[in-house]
Scaffold this motif. Structure first.
Motif: not given
Length: 92
Positions: A33-34, A45-47, A58-60
């Protein structure tokens, strides 16, 4: 799908397996997932995705942490303001 690559930890993911089923969890553990943007919705959402157990996330977010981010990104601290990007602050 290779069974060896989709081995699911039954103890770790027992609740997700109960909710989603084994077949869906088998797909979930292979996801990559990006996520772009780590303000309120992005960081939540990432958590939640990380807790669900995909293969990688992957977070940006190249924006420097601002004082207002302290109210929406629970990983940011006052020490991060103006020094780190939201992504850097979220990783530590």
């Amino acid at each position: 799908m290779d069974k060896e690559n989709t081995e699911i930890d039954q103890n770790l993911y027992s609740r997700q397996i109960g909710a989603y089923g084994v077949e869906t969890m088998g797909k979930l553990v292979t996801l990559r997932v990006f996520i772009q943007g780590l303000r309120g919705v992005g960081v939540e959402t990432a958590k939640n995705l990380i807790l669900a157990g995909p293969k990688s996330v992957t977070i940006q977010d190249t924006t420097k942490v601002e004082l207002r981010d302290l109210g929406s990104n629970f990983y940011c601290t006052e020490e991060d303001v103006g020094k780190k990007t939201r992504a850097e602050a979220s990783l530590e």
